[in-house]
Design an enzyme around this catalytic site. Structure first.
Site, PDB file in Angstrom:
ATOM      1  N   ASP A 271       0.843  -1.248   0.063  1.00 29.68           N
ATOM      2  CA  ASP A 271       0.157   0.074   0.117  1.00 29.68           C
ATOM      3  C   ASP A 271       1.101   1.203  -0.040  1.00 29.68           C
ATOM      4  OD1 ASP A 271      -2.689   1.283   0.101  1.00 29.68           O
ATOM      5  OD2 ASP A 271      -2.104   1.720   2.027  1.00 29.68           O
TER       6      ASP A 271
ATOM      7  N   LEU B  44      -8.391   6.150   2.505  1.00 34.00           N
ATOM      8  CA  LEU B  44      -8.427   7.084   1.518  1.00 34.00           C
ATOM      9  C   LEU B  44      -6.884   7.384   0.889  1.00 34.00           C
ATOM     10  CD1 LEU B  44     -10.670   9.745   3.583  1.00 34.00           C
ATOM     11  CD2 LEU B  44     -11.283   8.495   1.514  1.00 34.00           C
ATOM     12  N   ARG B  45      -5.882   6.572   1.095  1.00 36.39           N
ATOM     13  CA  ARG B  45      -4.756   6.816   0.416  1.00 36.39           C
ATOM     14  C   ARG B  45      -4.976   6.785  -0.972  1.00 36.39           C
ATOM     15  NH1 ARG B  45      -1.561   3.842   3.342  1.00 36.39           N
ATOM     16  NH2 ARG B  45      -0.844   5.365   4.563  1.00 36.39           N
ATOM     17  N   ALA B  46      -5.984   5.558  -1.421  1.00 35.02           N
ATOM     18  CA  ALA B  46      -5.925   5.437  -3.013  1.00 35.02           C
ATOM     19  C   ALA B  46      -6.607   6.938  -3.671  1.00 35.02           C
ATOM     20  CB  ALA B  46      -6.970   4.451  -3.164  1.00 35.02           C
TER      21      ALA B  46
ATOM     22  N   VAL C 290      -3.732   9.388  -3.727  1.00 30.89           N
ATOM     23  CA  VAL C 290      -2.616   9.167  -4.948  1.00 30.89           C
ATOM     24  C   VAL C 290      -3.229   9.275  -6.321  1.00 30.89           C
ATOM     25  CG1 VAL C 290      -1.225   7.130  -5.806  1.00 30.89           C
ATOM     26  CG2 VAL C 290      -1.465   7.595  -3.378  1.00 30.89           C
TER      27      VAL C 290
END
Length: 669
Positions: free
Chosen positions: A202, A283-285, A288
């Site tokens: 991730d 929410l990292r996706a 990014v």
């Protein structure tokens, strides 16, 4: 603009000369435009120029302004206030140097990665000084890990900490240091050798799958250019210098344009809709994907993010983040992606309705009454009890679950992992000892204690006087990975009463456990009149799961042939890797209806010192106990199939007042 002179000693393969691999090159370039994207994970078969392309990227990165003499590459405009070489004056002088590409070897020690006490100065001058590691060298540059999926767990933990916080913390041997460590993380891997831990996976911003072209003309061009480079590296690099310089200029221009790019609300809704459609965690996706879309727009010289930017960003940022089964390969469904983008696109203004009454229903698009009750010809489920047309059957596997821990007894010294106790280069220090060779892990306190009584006799004057005989080696204990060989009964007796679905689910669970513990695995199956190695020893647990899913059942039970085939696999692997201790897991009900009795084969495996576990698949009210007899012959433990789950073991412990369950060896389970 004058092109720099290229010397043979530093001539890397030019980035512009790479043939194909468009997605990989684009992913690397947008990370060069915006390093906050978080790096790239490159997955692909061996021999696809993964490492070549990554190493070529460093030559395109803009040079860095650094504080002169700072070993941590502080930015003179905003120096790190906690820099060990500081404090630095923001108005002080500045120097310029090329961006670094720092390679982290798979077998690197922890000291080499984070840094350690400078022993030479500590012992010679009596001062505590910090010797920085690779994380310091990679600050504001590229940290490249080839075969990142084979990286030891303790190094993965260090990378996770640095990538999450942007700082490296060192607490060891009396040294307490923190310094900035923000880098572009690039890793390459061959999926056949095993997957990455989810936490590290991730942390990579983007992921790209690469494979060699199947087009003969393109392959010919790759070979032609590689031969030309090998014959004259400097001349070949000079021939592509203009193209590389143009790419470097485009990266610099895109970096300058990046703050001006606008991510509209409509584009942001598309980003979040796509991430929600693929059910990604956290929410990292979203972050990014948004950053990648902005960088793509800047790379194309635009100040507005378009739908095609969002689509391309999703293809790069989401494949490794979507929720999937443990052994599914990363990837995105293009149709699902297009549907998510279309559903979140702004709706066009509706046309004015025509005057006059319109149709009230019953048109082509409406369902006619009774249509739902009319089945299509040839439709419907097959009749119950219809024959399968074959004496063999392929049962689907039940869902995997957490299994009880299976260990190899004793203390090993194999490769670091998570299964059995072992002497390792990391882990907790349990004692010190006299070194048998070069000192690889100094036990500082024990060394000082050994040298202290001799200082007066050695005429100490200031610095501590240490001799070779004072040095002590630290003995550290951790966990090792093992070779887990699954010997699976696929005979007709296992197919009875639909047990094979549960058996496959159990083996799949054990494979998942082996993946999490970083084990090497092999799969042997036996049915009919013989046994076969369905999967030679490999790091790719996914391949084992695929072979298991397609495993047919039926025929007689050649148990002895299965044990002998497993012994052959173990013998070959012992020659290749003598330090890796084996664990044999036999999944059977203990019956043997083909070939000789299994007692001699079991005794052979026990004589080889193989730790064995028999998973008893016998079911029904009347049990013959054949699996327990086999476990006794192997000198191993016997676990019933329904007791294999970790939850079942916990319940068993809660229900009994005894220290543990008695096994075939008379030990506590």
């Amino acid at each position: 603009m004058a092109l720099p002179e290229v010397r043979a000693s530093d001539a890397r393969y030019p980035f512009s000369a790479v043939v194909g691999l468009d997605d990989l090159r684009l992913a690397l370039l947008v990370n060069a435009v915006d390093p906050a994207i978080g790096g790239v994970l490159v997955r692909g078969e061996k021999g696809t120029a993964k490492s070549t392309v990554v190493r070529a990227l460093a030559a395109l990165l803009p040079p860095l302004a650094v504080v002169p003499g700072c070993r941590f590459s502080c930015d003179p405009a905003a120096p790190d206030p906690a820099c060990p070489d500081g404090p630095h004056d923001p108005q002080g002088p500045a120097a310029e140097r090329p961006a670094r590409l720092v390679e982290l070897p798979v077998g690197a020690s922890e000291d080499r990665v984070v840094g350690s006490l400078d022993l030479e100065r500590a012992l010679g001058e009596g001062v505590k000084a910090f010797d920085p590691g690779l994380l310091a060298a990679a600050h504001r540059g590229v940290l490249y890990v080839d075969e990142v999926n084979l990286l030891s767990d303790h190094l993965v933990d260090l990378l996770l900490d640095a990538a999450a916080m942007g700082r490296a913390h060192v607490e060891r041997e009396g040294v307490s240091v923190t310094h900035a460590s923000r880098f572009l993380l690039v890793g390459t891997m061959n999926p056949e050798e095993g997957e990455l831990r989810p936490q590290l996976l991730d942390r990579f911003g983007l992921t790209v799958e690469v494979r060699a072209s199947r087009e003969p003309s393109e392959r010919a061009e790759v070979v032609r250019r590689r031969l030309a480079y090998d014959a004259d590296p400097a001349g070949f690099a000079a021939g592509w210098a203009a193209e590389d310089a143009a790419l470097a200029g485009r990266i610099a221009a895109a970096r300058a344009l990046l703050p001006s790019v606008v991510l509209s609300d409509a584009a942001l809704r598309q980003v979040t809709a796509v991430c929600a459609a693929f059910d990604v965690d956290g929410l990292r996706a979203d972050l990014v994907t948004a950053r990648t879309a902005i960088a793509l727009a800047a790379w194309d010289g635009r100040t507005e993010v378009l739908p095609e930017d969002v689509r391309q960003a999703a293809l790069l940022a989401l494949p490794h983040r979507r929720r999937r089964n443990p052994f599914d390969a990363p990837g995105l469904d293009s149709q699902q992606l297009d549907e998510a983008l279309e559903s979140s696109a702004p709706e066009p203004e509706p046309d004015p309705e025509p005057a006059g009454p319109g149709p009230s229903g019953g048109g082509e698009g409406a369902d006619a009454p009774g249509d739902s009750a009319t089945p299509e010809a040839g439709g419907g489920d097959p009749a119950p009890g219809s024959p399968t047309g074959s004496s063999e059957a392929v049962a689907s596997a039940a869902s995997p679950y957490a299994v009880r821990p299976l260990r190899v007894a004793g203390l090993g010294d194999g490769a670091e992992g998570r299964r059995s106790r072992a002497r390792t280069s990391n882990g907790r220090t349990v004692r010190s000892e006299l070194p048998r060779g070069p000192v690889t892990a100094l036990h500082l306190a024990a060394t000082l204690r050994a040298a202290a009584p001799h200082q007066q006799r050695r005429g100490r004057d200031g610095a501590l006087v240490v001799r070779r005989q004072d040095l002590r080696q630290a003995v550290r204990e951790g966990r090792e990975s093992n070779l887990v060989v699954f010997c699976v009964d696929a005979s007709g007796s296992m197919a009875a009463r639909q047990r094979m679905s549960a058996v496959k689910g159990a083996v799949l669970s054990l494979l998942l456990d082996a993946y999490q513990r970083r084990d090497k695995v092999a799969v042997v199956t036996f049915r009919g009149a013989a046994a076969e190695t369905a999967l030679p020893a490999t790091w790719s647990v996914e391949a084992g799961a695929a072979r298991l899913q397609a495993l047919p059942t039926g025929g007689r039970t050649p148990l002895t042939a299965g044990l002998l085939q497993a012994e052959q696999v173990l013998r070959l692997e012992r020659v290749r890797d003598p330090r890796r201790r084996p664990l044999l897991v036999v999944v059977t009900d203990g019956r043997h209806t083909s070939g000789e009795a299994p007692e001699r084969a079991a005794a052979l495996l026990q004589a080889r010192g193989v730790t064995s576990v028999v998973v008893d698949c016998e079911s029904g009210p009347v049990r013959l106990g054949l699996a327990a007899q086999l476990a006794a012959g192997l000198g191993g433990d016997c676990v019933r199939l329904e007791e294999l789950a970790a939850e079942s073991l916990a319940a068993l412990v809660r229900e009994t007042t005894l220290p543990g369950r008695t096994t075939a060896k008379g030990r506590a389970a």
